[in-house]
Design a protein around this motif. Sequence first.
Motif, PDB file in Angstrom:
ATOM      1  N   THR A 254       0.787  50.222  61.793  1.00  0.00           N
ATOM      2  CA  THR A 254       2.704  50.585  62.313  1.00  0.00           C
ATOM      3  C   THR A 254       3.144  51.725  61.580  1.00  0.00           C
ATOM      4  O   THR A 254       3.213  51.796  60.118  1.00  0.00           O
ATOM      5  CB  THR A 254       2.992  49.573  62.818  1.00  0.00           C
TER       6      THR A 254
ATOM      7  N   ASP B 129       1.538  53.798  66.569  1.00  0.00           N
ATOM      8  CA  ASP B 129       2.242  54.060  67.398  1.00  0.00           C
ATOM      9  C   ASP B 129       1.919  54.975  68.171  1.00  0.00           C
ATOM     10  O   ASP B 129       1.305  56.474  67.861  1.00  0.00           O
ATOM     11  CB  ASP B 129       3.841  54.242  66.448  1.00  0.00           C
TER      12      ASP B 129
ATOM     13  N   SER C 167       4.417  48.252  65.948  1.00  0.00           N
ATOM     14  CA  SER C 167       4.434  48.970  66.640  1.00  0.00           C
ATOM     15  C   SER C 167       4.591  49.559  68.031  1.00  0.00           C
ATOM     16  O   SER C 167       5.016  48.724  68.451  1.00  0.00           O
ATOM     17  CB  SER C 167       2.651  49.374  66.994  1.00  0.00           C
TER      18      SER C 167
END
Length: 254
Positions: free
Chosen positions: A123, A190, A205
């Motif tokens: 993430t 993301d 995320s």
Amino acid sequence: MMAAVPPNSAANAIARAGEIKDCAACPVLISVNPGAFTMGNNADDPSERPAHHVMIGHAFALAKYSVTVAQWNACADAGACPRLSSDSNAAPSAPVRDVSWDDAQQYLRWLNKISGKPYRLPTEAEWEYAARGGTSTRYWWGDQMRKGNANCKDCGEPWRADAPANIGSFAANPFGFYDMNGGVWEWVSDCWHTSYKNAPLDGRSWDEPNCQARVIRGGSWRDGASYMLSSTRFKYDGSVRYSANGFRVARDLK
């Protein structure tokens, strides 16, 4: 801190104590403990604002290096990844580049199959947490650019205009990660948002339905020192290949 010596074979690097290597072709991982940090930067790019407190409550593992040409070619040899242009991907120990976010998903599916482990992209919050390495300064080595710490066009040697340096050509950050500043831009999971307003505060995320633009982090060898900040972020269409974009892998630790 002395610069690292690049491994003889990036695809077969041996994991040292405290590192994880799930299979012969798998990238070496470093485990990252839960923790809190301030993500973003209120002084520079508006997309990095507001700086905000993030608590990552889960342990995870992140690749010590960017995915290399040799590691990508192992996937391509297995018929699971597209064969990339040799013009951009000639050196086996160089970071693979000219790969899209969608390409990275193919590599991850192959890695999951051969390792039996749940590999994914990090993430954005995990990436920055690891890149900072416990620091709160603009760069992990301090608030001022110091030559010889990153692979960028005005960051010092080694540097070539036509290609990034091999992985491990510069010193690791305090968490043991290499080349998170410069080298190649790195895809994260993301969706792109124009600022951190309403961003998750737990490191997960930040996704949206039908997301097209994905976040890339870290700057590349083609960029100047101002792109080497730990907070630097940008975007690219997830289906598009660009010659300065690569990635590193992550997975949960459970």
